[in-house]
Structures are given as C-alpha cells and as structure tokens.
Design a protein around this motif. Structure first.
Motif, PDB file in Angstrom:
ATOM      1  N   ILE A 269       5.560   9.878  -6.188  1.00 41.65           N
ATOM      2  CA  ILE A 269       5.250   8.724  -6.977  1.00 41.65           C
ATOM      3  C   ILE A 269       4.216   9.193  -7.855  1.00 41.65           C
ATOM      4  CG2 ILE A 269       4.555   6.445  -7.074  1.00 41.65           C
ATOM      5  CD1 ILE A 269       6.329   5.950  -4.239  1.00 41.65           C
ATOM      6  N   PHE A 270       3.124   9.706  -7.229  1.00 44.78           N
ATOM      7  CA  PHE A 270       1.967  10.377  -7.934  1.00 44.78           C
ATOM      8  C   PHE A 270       2.248  11.071  -9.107  1.00 44.78           C
ATOM      9  CE2 PHE A 270      -1.172  13.522  -8.590  1.00 44.78           C
ATOM     10  CZ  PHE A 270      -2.398  12.714  -9.009  1.00 44.78           C
ATOM     11  N   LEU A 271       2.915  12.148  -8.865  1.00 40.37           N
ATOM     12  CA  LEU A 271       3.411  12.978 -10.023  1.00 40.37           C
ATOM     13  C   LEU A 271       4.183  12.319 -11.027  1.00 40.37           C
ATOM     14  CD1 LEU A 271       4.156  16.180  -7.993  1.00 40.37           C
ATOM     15  CD2 LEU A 271       1.990  15.804  -9.309  1.00 40.37           C
ATOM     16  N   SER A 272       5.095  11.517 -10.810  1.00 42.05           N
ATOM     17  CA  SER A 272       5.736  10.708 -11.809  1.00 42.05           C
ATOM     18  C   SER A 272       4.926   9.699 -12.558  1.00 42.05           C
ATOM     19  CB  SER A 272       7.024  10.113 -11.039  1.00 42.05           C
ATOM     20  OG  SER A 272       7.549   9.194 -11.855  1.00 42.05           O
ATOM     21  N   ASN A 273       3.950   9.073 -11.901  1.00 42.15           N
ATOM     22  CA  ASN A 273       3.159   8.313 -12.507  1.00 42.15           C
ATOM     23  C   ASN A 273       2.277   9.115 -13.625  1.00 42.15           C
ATOM     24  OD1 ASN A 273       2.325   6.182  -9.613  1.00 42.15           O
ATOM     25  ND2 ASN A 273       4.052   5.964 -11.047  1.00 42.15           N
ATOM     26  N   ILE A 274       2.005  10.083 -13.586  1.00 39.78           N
ATOM     27  CA  ILE A 274       1.358  10.860 -14.583  1.00 39.78           C
ATOM     28  C   ILE A 274       1.962  11.816 -15.388  1.00 39.78           C
ATOM     29  CG2 ILE A 274      -0.959  10.650 -13.156  1.00 39.78           C
ATOM     30  CD1 ILE A 274      -0.612  13.508 -12.180  1.00 39.78           C
ATOM     31  N   GLY A 275       3.348  11.712 -15.574  1.00 40.09           N
ATOM     32  CA  GLY A 275       3.998  12.293 -16.407  1.00 40.09           C
ATOM     33  C   GLY A 275       4.601  13.919 -15.847  1.00 40.09           C
ATOM     34  N   ILE A 284      10.652  14.462  -4.270  1.00 39.88           N
ATOM     35  CA  ILE A 284      11.601  13.445  -3.824  1.00 39.88           C
ATOM     36  C   ILE A 284      12.791  14.016  -3.182  1.00 39.88           C
ATOM     37  CG2 ILE A 284      12.777  12.583  -5.835  1.00 39.88           C
ATOM     38  CD1 ILE A 284      10.955  10.689  -3.417  1.00 39.88           C
ATOM     39  N   VAL A 285      13.424  14.964  -3.944  1.00 38.07           N
ATOM     40  CA  VAL A 285      14.539  15.537  -3.282  1.00 38.07           C
ATOM     41  C   VAL A 285      14.166  16.189  -1.911  1.00 38.07           C
ATOM     42  CG1 VAL A 285      16.095  17.445  -3.257  1.00 38.07           C
ATOM     43  CG2 VAL A 285      15.609  16.227  -5.358  1.00 38.07           C
ATOM     44  N   HIS A 305      13.473   9.073 -10.809  1.00 36.21           N
ATOM     45  CA  HIS A 305      14.587   9.842 -11.794  1.00 36.21           C
ATOM     46  C   HIS A 305      14.504   8.973 -13.213  1.00 36.21           C
ATOM     47  CE1 HIS A 305      15.888  12.027  -8.366  1.00 36.21           C
ATOM     48  NE2 HIS A 305      16.387  12.877  -9.069  1.00 36.21           N
ATOM     49  N   LEU A 306      14.016   7.710 -13.001  1.00 34.16           N
ATOM     50  CA  LEU A 306      13.931   6.947 -14.225  1.00 34.16           C
ATOM     51  C   LEU A 306      13.097   7.435 -15.252  1.00 34.16           C
ATOM     52  CD1 LEU A 306      13.948   3.056 -13.419  1.00 34.16           C
ATOM     53  CD2 LEU A 306      15.597   4.233 -14.864  1.00 34.16           C
ATOM     54  N   PRO A 307      11.725   7.713 -15.122  1.00 37.12           N
ATOM     55  CA  PRO A 307      11.017   8.322 -15.952  1.00 37.12           C
ATOM     56  C   PRO A 307      11.358   9.457 -16.568  1.00 37.12           C
ATOM     57  CG  PRO A 307       9.632   7.710 -14.342  1.00 37.12           C
ATOM     58  CD  PRO A 307      11.199   7.523 -13.934  1.00 37.12           C
ATOM     59  N   ALA A 308      12.192  10.143 -15.966  1.00 35.77           N
ATOM     60  CA  ALA A 308      12.886  11.754 -16.320  1.00 35.77           C
ATOM     61  C   ALA A 308      13.956  11.419 -17.087  1.00 35.77           C
ATOM     62  CB  ALA A 308      12.802  12.317 -15.148  1.00 35.77           C
ATOM     63  N   GLU A 309      14.410  10.036 -17.121  1.00 37.71           N
ATOM     64  CA  GLU A 309      15.513   9.601 -18.127  1.00 37.71           C
ATOM     65  C   GLU A 309      16.733  10.371 -17.585  1.00 37.71           C
ATOM     66  OE1 GLU A 309      14.899   8.747 -22.154  1.00 37.71           O
ATOM     67  OE2 GLU A 309      12.930   9.615 -22.152  1.00 37.71           O
ATOM     68  N   GLN A 310      16.768  10.663 -16.199  1.00 39.36           N
ATOM     69  CA  GLN A 310      18.021  11.346 -15.558  1.00 39.36           C
ATOM     70  C   GLN A 310      18.720   9.981 -14.730  1.00 39.36           C
ATOM     71  OE1 GLN A 310      17.282  14.614 -13.099  1.00 39.36           O
ATOM     72  NE2 GLN A 310      16.079  15.715 -14.507  1.00 39.36           N
ATOM     73  N   VAL A 429       0.705  -0.689 -12.629  1.00 39.22           N
ATOM     74  CA  VAL A 429       0.523  -0.273 -14.051  1.00 39.22           C
ATOM     75  C   VAL A 429       0.784   1.151 -14.400  1.00 39.22           C
ATOM     76  CG1 VAL A 429      -1.252  -1.957 -14.433  1.00 39.22           C
ATOM     77  CG2 VAL A 429      -2.056   0.367 -13.645  1.00 39.22           C
ATOM     78  N   LEU A 430       0.874   1.905 -13.213  1.00 36.66           N
ATOM     79  CA  LEU A 430       1.209   3.347 -13.362  1.00 36.66           C
ATOM     80  C   LEU A 430       2.531   3.725 -13.741  1.00 36.66           C
ATOM     81  CD1 LEU A 430      -1.287   4.787 -10.404  1.00 36.66           C
ATOM     82  CD2 LEU A 430      -1.852   4.251 -12.848  1.00 36.66           C
ATOM     83  N   PHE A 431       3.248   2.986 -13.029  1.00 41.65           N
ATOM     84  CA  PHE A 431       4.695   3.106 -13.090  1.00 41.65           C
ATOM     85  C   PHE A 431       5.332   2.730 -14.540  1.00 41.65           C
ATOM     86  CE2 PHE A 431       9.054   0.952 -12.886  1.00 41.65           C
ATOM     87  CZ  PHE A 431       9.759   2.033 -12.696  1.00 41.65           C
ATOM     88  N   TYR A 432       4.511   1.602 -15.248  1.00 38.46           N
ATOM     89  CA  TYR A 432       5.053   1.235 -16.359  1.00 38.46           C
ATOM     90  C   TYR A 432       4.179   2.111 -17.466  1.00 38.46           C
ATOM     91  CZ  TYR A 432       6.529  -3.126 -14.472  1.00 38.46           C
ATOM     92  OH  TYR A 432       7.400  -4.083 -13.679  1.00 38.46           O
ATOM     93  N   GLY A 433       3.332   2.907 -17.187  1.00 36.30           N
ATOM     94  CA  GLY A 433       2.701   3.808 -18.313  1.00 36.30           C
ATOM     95  C   GLY A 433       3.712   5.009 -18.649  1.00 36.30           C
TER      96      GLY A 433
END
Length: 461
Positions: A269-275, A284-285, A305-310, A429-433
């Motif tokens: 989650i942390f790594l996803s939040n910061i891109g 996560i796998v 997977h959402l922010p990665a657009e997968q 707020v991190l998820f929405y960023g």
C-alpha cells in the motif's frame, strides 16, 4: 514445493474449559515460530483457519493453499494434563513424513509449544543454526493466561468490526495487566488503533498517536518483533507522511519475518501510494501467496492494481474478494465506482443489498452515489450525498467526501473537503494522490500544492 508449509488447526479432544484456546494458541505459536526461519514459506494463520474441521484431503488442501507440506494433529486434555499428537504430511503424496506425541502438565503448555516448534523446525529444515535455535527457544511470555488473552484479542481484531476492535482492546488490556513485559499485546493495540480510522471507527488524530506509542513500546520490549516494525511503519506512512522512515521500518519488518503477510500487504500500500506501482504489485502478490484465503489482502490487491491501471487484474481480485464476502465495502466501491464505466440494474441492486445488510457502512452509500452520478441519475445520486452528509458528516473520512465531489465535478466543494482531510492527516489522501480517476485534478496547481506540503514523492518538483 515441500518448503511451502501450512499449520492447520489441531483437532481438540477432551473437556478442558479452554480447550479451543489451547488449539488456537498452539497453531498460532507454531506458525509465528516458523515464519521468521530462512528458506521456509509458512502460510498465515487466517488462511489456515479456513480449513478447520475440513473433510478435504491433504492433497486438496495443498492445492487450495499451494503448499507441499501440511502440519496437523490433535490435542487431548484430561484432568490437569495435555497431550499433543503432531503429524507432518506430504500434501502431494499424502504420506506421513513425521509424527510424534508430547504430554505435559497444563501449566507447562507454553514450554511444550516451544519444544514442539523446535522439533518441528528441525524436521522441516533438516537442522538449525545456533541463532535459530535460540530464537525458537525464546518465549513471548511466561504467563499462559496473558498468552490466551492476546490470542483472543487477535481473533476479535481480525473481524474488522467496531465491536471486534473494542473487544480486542479489552483482551489486550487484560494481557498486559497479566504480563506488562509481553510485547505482542502492545502490537495488538498498535494495529487496532492504526486501523480504526481506516474503517471510520475513530478519529485519526486521537487513534494514530496511540498506535505509534504502543508500537514503540513493543519494539522496546522485543527489538526483533517484525510485527511491531510494521505497526510503526503504518503510522509513519498513513499519519506522519514520513516516507523515508516508513520504508525503512517496513523493510526491517520483512527482513525479520519474510513470511509476515500483513507486512508485505501494508508495504505494498505504501509503495502504491507514492507511485511505485510495479514494486507494490510484486509485494501484494507475495502477500496473497502467504495468506491466500485472506479477504482483506484480496481487496487490497484491487487497490494496488487500480493505480497501475491494470483493470483486468483488479477485477479478478474483486471476484476473489466477493467469493468470501459479496458485500465487502471497498471491493464493491472499487468495482462499481472506479472500474466499471457502465453499471447495470443488477450492479445497483448489488450495492442496495449491501446497504440493507450493512446499514451503518457509509462506503456503500458513497459507492451508490458515484454509480448513480456516472449513469446520469443526478437526483438519486444527490439523495445518497444528502444521506451521507446528514448521518456521517463528522465520522466519514473527509478525503472520501472530497473524491465524491470531484466525481460530481464540484471542485470547490471537493477542495474544501480535501484540505480538511490533509489537516486531519487522513491516510486516505495518499490513495487519491495516485488514483487514475482523478488525473484531471492531479495536474492542477491547487491539488499539487496540497501534496507538496507533505513532500509527497509524486508531487515534489
């Protein structure tokens, strides 16, 4: 792969008052003792418990959990004695690899668990180094009642409900009262207060400092407790926005216990939040492999997977989440509000049924409001918005209100709520960023300035 192992719930035979707790405690101890050992992959307790009293064969369980070795057995109680019979089974051939029996006085049960864990580890690894032998011999507590209270607290914590969290706190308090030097209940406290704001059960500014304090106390008591570093990292990540220290503590946790599924999940989650989407997906796998029956981790996999657009992978994990709970709030929201561009009457009925079953979960109303807005039914959408504002104005995450107004293309309202969310230090707020549906706003100076103030890696020039 015989190095992939699961410790299944032991069958409890006998009339001891707390016999079920004996079984739960043994399995939890064996799993937690084996997890930090090198070259073993040990499945999490939560996935193992799904097969309690299962009539499936060893081979079927092995395939379901993707393990090659199954540890199982039974516990018999009579009078003041306890006997543990343990078996190690090859999941592929269903052959018995090793078995043994141990009998002790109930008062010596914690010592017995350590003895069994050491003998089991030797069998699974073919031998132990001096450091691993010392690690296995160390007891988290000498007080069996404190141990039982902690285990009861974790069972309540895993329910992820308001009542579950409140009951967990009571059990952790009792465990610490019985043994003030027992580190694990302090982690339990940290994880409880760390998650309560996520589920809209506590105010962030009140709960998160408590979570940090308890995590730090746990580390002071046991500097090698991976779970404590994960708890501390969560606060630094979700509340303090301390990227460097959060990452260092997540990495320290995984170094100490490479099989801790929650450590991998929260770090993802942390790594996803910061891109850092690709790194997040790998983690996560891995978490999903370590706890293959966890609904929470499957839902988190959608979030990653959402922010990665997968989106195909995200939908796959939505389906896996719904196999366990068809009305889990975040999976419903991800699928119907953030992935599906067209929603049918059947999908709307799905959300309405979720509201009927969980009338006090505001995320379901947010989902329905977004779906109605996206299909053009503005009146129905506003009915849900009004209901949210009326019932959950103070308790619902401010960042969620901001997102809802962004969806409705009311940026002035959205920014006011987003500013409130930052002021409250909400982790959401991190998820929405890094959420693709907000790309239109993420490039705007007003949006970017808010994220720059917390030195967010995606927004720092």
């Amino acid at each position: 792969d015989t190095s992939r192992i699961v410790v299944l719930p032991f069958k409890v035979i006998g009339g001891a008052k707390d016999s079920e707790d004996l079984g739960y405690g043994l399995v939890s101890t064996l799993t937690s003792k084996l997890q930090p050992l090198q070259n073993l992959v040990v499945i999490a307790n939560e996935s193992a418990r799904k097969f309690k009293d299962s009539d499936q064969s060893a081979n079927e369980i092995g395939q379901a959990l993707q393990v090659g070795t199954i540890v199982t057995g039974d516990i018999q109680t009579g009078g003041n004695n306890v006997q543990v019979n343990i078996r190690v089974i090859d999941a592929n051939t269903e052959a018995l690899g090793w078995g043994d029996s141990f009998t002790r006085n109930l008062g010596e049960y914690l010592d017995l668990q350590n003895e069994i864990a050491t003998k089991l580890a030797i069998r699974l690894k073919g031998g132990l180094g001096a450091a691993e032998t010392q690690q296995l011999a160390k007891k988290a507590t000498d007080n069996p009642e404190a141990h039982a209270e902690y285990q009861a607290g974790r069972r309540e914590w895993n329910i992820r409900s308001k009542e579950g969290f409140e009951n967990a706190i009571k059990h952790f308090e009792k465990a610490i009262e019985l043994d003030p030097d027992y580190a694990d209940p302090y982690v339990g406290f940290a994880d409880t207060y760390g998650l309560m704001p996520i589920y809209n059960f506590a105010d962030t500014s009140e709960a998160m400092p408590k979570a940090k304090s308890y995590a730090e106390e746990a580390i002071k008591l046991n500097p090698n407790l991976a779970e404590a570093y994960t708890s501390l990292a969560w606060v630094m990540h979700q509340y303090e926005y301390n990227w460097k220290e959060a990452e260092a503590n997540y990495r320290r946790a995984i170094e100490l216990n490479p099989n801790y599924a929650t450590g991998h999940q929260w770090f993802a989650i942390f790594l996803s939040n910061i891109g850092r989407n690709n790194e997040a997906i790998k983690l996560i796998v891995k978490a999903s492999e370590l706890d293959p029956q966890s609904m929470i981790i499957k839902s988190t996999a959608v979030e990653i997977h959402l922010p990665a657009e997968q989106y195909a992978q995200a939908l796959k994990y939505c389906g896996k989440t719904f196999e366990i709970d068809p009305y889990f709030s975040y999976a419903l929201w991800f699928k119907h509000a953030k992935i599906n561009e067209q929603n049918s009457k059947e999908n709307i009925d799905h959300i309405k049924e979720a509201i009927r079953r969980y009338p006090n979960q505001p995320m379901h109303r947010k989902t329905l409001a977004e779906v109605y807005w996206n299909i053009g039914d503005r009146e129905a959408a506003m009915e849900q918005v009004i209901e949210l504002l009326d019932r959950y104005h103070d308790s619902f995450r401010k960042a969620h209100f901001a997102d809802l107004y962004f969806v409705m293309e009311k940026p002035d309202h959205a920014y006011r709520w987003l500013e409130k969310a930052f002021k409250a230090k909400e982790g959401h707020v991190l998820f929405y960023g890094n959420l693709p549906t907000l790309k239109k706003y993420q490039s705007q100076p007003r949006f970017r300035e808010l994220y720059k103030k917390i030195n967010h890696p995606l927004y720092v020039d």
